[in-house]
Every structure is written in C-alpha cells, then in structure tokens.
Write a protein that holds these residues in place. Structure first.
Motif, PDB file in Angstrom:
ATOM      1  N   UNK A  92       0.839  -1.201   0.000  1.00  0.00           N
ATOM      2  CA  UNK A  92       0.000   0.000   0.000  1.00  0.00           C
ATOM      3  C   UNK A  92       0.878   1.256   0.000  1.00  0.00           C
ATOM      4  N   UNK A  93       1.891   1.284   0.832  1.00  0.00           N
ATOM      5  CA  UNK A  93       2.781   2.449   0.904  1.00  0.00           C
ATOM      6  C   UNK A  93       3.492   2.683  -0.430  1.00  0.00           C
ATOM      7  N   UNK A  94       3.972   1.614  -1.038  1.00  0.00           N
ATOM      8  CA  UNK A  94       4.658   1.747  -2.325  1.00  0.00           C
ATOM      9  C   UNK A  94       3.719   2.310  -3.387  1.00  0.00           C
ATOM     10  N   UNK A  95       2.481   1.842  -3.392  1.00  0.00           N
ATOM     11  CA  UNK A  95       1.518   2.317  -4.388  1.00  0.00           C
ATOM     12  C   UNK A  95       1.125   3.771  -4.157  1.00  0.00           C
ATOM     13  N   UNK A  96       1.069   4.189  -2.908  1.00  0.00           N
ATOM     14  CA  UNK A  96       0.768   5.594  -2.609  1.00  0.00           C
ATOM     15  C   UNK A  96       1.904   6.492  -3.106  1.00  0.00           C
ATOM     16  N   UNK A  97       3.140   6.086  -2.848  1.00  0.00           N
ATOM     17  CA  UNK A  97       4.289   6.880  -3.308  1.00  0.00           C
ATOM     18  C   UNK A  97       4.339   6.890  -4.839  1.00  0.00           C
ATOM     19  N   UNK A  98       4.078   5.737  -5.454  1.00  0.00           N
ATOM     20  CA  UNK A  98       4.035   5.665  -6.917  1.00  0.00           C
ATOM     21  C   UNK A  98       3.015   6.658  -7.467  1.00  0.00           C
ATOM     22  N   UNK A  99       1.842   6.708  -6.850  1.00  0.00           N
ATOM     23  CA  UNK A  99       0.786   7.617  -7.293  1.00  0.00           C
ATOM     24  C   UNK A  99       1.193   9.078  -7.134  1.00  0.00           C
ATOM     25  N   UNK A 100       1.863   9.392  -6.054  1.00  0.00           N
ATOM     26  CA  UNK A 100       2.320  10.775  -5.852  1.00  0.00           C
ATOM     27  C   UNK A 100       3.272  11.178  -6.974  1.00  0.00           C
ATOM     28  N   UNK A 101       4.187  10.292  -7.313  1.00  0.00           N
ATOM     29  CA  UNK A 101       5.094  10.576  -8.429  1.00  0.00           C
ATOM     30  C   UNK A 101       4.350  10.775  -9.733  1.00  0.00           C
ATOM     31  N   UNK A 102       3.354   9.940  -9.962  1.00  0.00           N
ATOM     32  CA  UNK A 102       2.557  10.065 -11.183  1.00  0.00           C
ATOM     33  C   UNK A 102       1.826  11.402 -11.218  1.00  0.00           C
ATOM     34  N   UNK A 103       1.248  11.793 -10.093  1.00  0.00           N
ATOM     35  CA  UNK A 103       0.497  13.048 -10.026  1.00  0.00           C
ATOM     36  C   UNK A 103       1.411  14.254 -10.217  1.00  0.00           C
ATOM     37  N   UNK A 104       2.641  14.156  -9.735  1.00  0.00           N
ATOM     38  CA  UNK A 104       3.585  15.265  -9.908  1.00  0.00           C
ATOM     39  C   UNK A 104       3.947  15.433 -11.383  1.00  0.00           C
ATOM     40  N   UNK A 105       4.204  14.332 -12.086  1.00  0.00           N
ATOM     41  CA  UNK A 105       4.719  14.461 -13.443  1.00  0.00           C
ATOM     42  C   UNK A 105       3.671  14.457 -14.555  1.00  0.00           C
ATOM     43  N   UNK A 106       2.600  13.711 -14.427  1.00  0.00           N
ATOM     44  CA  UNK A 106       1.708  13.485 -15.572  1.00  0.00           C
ATOM     45  C   UNK A 106       1.121  14.760 -16.194  1.00  0.00           C
ATOM     46  N   UNK A 107       0.504  15.637 -15.419  1.00  0.00           N
ATOM     47  CA  UNK A 107      -0.057  16.837 -16.057  1.00  0.00           C
ATOM     48  C   UNK A 107       1.023  17.716 -16.686  1.00  0.00           C
TER      49      UNK A 107
END
Length: 188
Positions: A92-107
C-alpha cells in the motif's frame, strides 16, 4: 529532440507498468496468496484521484520539466518501499508513493509536450505523447517475467527485483537530467 525525449520517457512507463505486471504475481507468490489484488491496485488510482488537485496546486510554480523529472524519481523510488518489508502495508505504501510521483509528473508532461509542438501541430505531438506508454509496456512485460524468475525462483530473494526496477527509474531520471541540460529546447 522530441523523439529522444519520448524514448527516454519510456523508462518511466517501464517502471510504472510493474504495478500491473509484476506486482500482482509478486504479491500472490511472495507476500499473501489471498490478498485482494484488485483492492490493492485501487490504492494507486484512489491516491491519484484524491491528490491530483492538491499536488498540482502545490507544484504549480515548479517548471514543467523539473516536475517531470521529480515525478519520475518519486515513482521510481516508490518500489524501494518493497525492499523494507513484504507485508500488505508495504505494498500500500509503495503504491501511494508511486501515485504521488505520477500526479507530480503526468499533467506537466502533457503541458511540456504541448509547448514543444510547433504551432498547429499540438494535436500531432499530443498523439505521439502516448508512444512511451506502449514502448514501456512492451519492455515491462518481458523484463517483469525475467526479474520474477531470476530473483524469485533462482536467487530466492524476490524483494531484490525492486532494486532493479527502481534502478531503471533512476536511470531514466538521470537521462532526463542529461536531456534537460544538453538537448531540451530552452524556450519551452
């Protein structure tokens, strides 16, 4: 220059796709055979939904390319959480951090692509922006299989595969930094 960027950025997708390709097998084989994989994978999507506005507001003044680099690095390092322990909370922690990275870069990735395009060709460039997703998937599948086999079955150290996956993301981050310094058009 644009094609070089797309090829380098494919590394992000190699790392990102591991949540759908290798993580379910890893969880079922080495963490918890009864884990609800669908619910676990929903953690990443839910985090993206919940944090998109907040993270984008917080990073609105960060230059687009810096945000891309930062997001790729955060997502890449997320997999190192799985080297700390093997329980579901680590997943769960790894997926949350992965999502944060995605949210920072994707837009910011799409913002950068739209600025890179010559006038009147934004649509074409935005279409090509999806190319790294496919390239990443084509590489992620075979590499995931090899990593799971080698580190899980051969070495009996399945958690070590996450060092390799994180390393691929760190390499992508470094290549993006080199691209930024020597190749990227400075006017976008």
């Amino acid at each position: 220059k644009f094609v070089t960027f797309l090829v380098i950025f494919s590394g992000f997708w190699v790392v990102f796709w591991q949540q759908y390709i290798s993580l379910p097998i890893y969880v079922r084989t080495y963490v918890d055979p009864n884990a609800n994989i669908d619910r676990l994978l929903a953690v990443e999507a839910t985090t993206v939904i919940l944090l998109t506005f907040v993270v984008n507001y917080a990073t609105r003044k960060v230059p687009a390319f810096a945000a891309i680099i930062t997001g790729v690095l955060i997502s890449s390092l997320s997999w190192l959480v799985l080297t700390l322990g093997s329980g579901v909370p680590y997943i769960v922690a790894a997926l949350i951090v992965l999502a944060i990275g995605e949210v920072v870069q994707a837009p910011r990735y799409y913002e950068y692509i739209s600025r890179l395009a010559p006038p009147g060709q934004q649509g074409l460039f935005m279409g090509y922006a999806f190319l790294p997703i496919g390239i990443g998937y084509l590489i992620a599948g075979p590499s995931a299989g090899w990593l799971l086999h080698y580190f899980g079955e051969v070495r009996q150290q399945p958690h070590q595969m996450w060092f390799v996956i994180a390393g691929a993301g760190v390499l992508t981050t470094l290549l993006l930094i080199v691209y930024d310094q020597f190749v990227r058009p400075k006017d976008v």
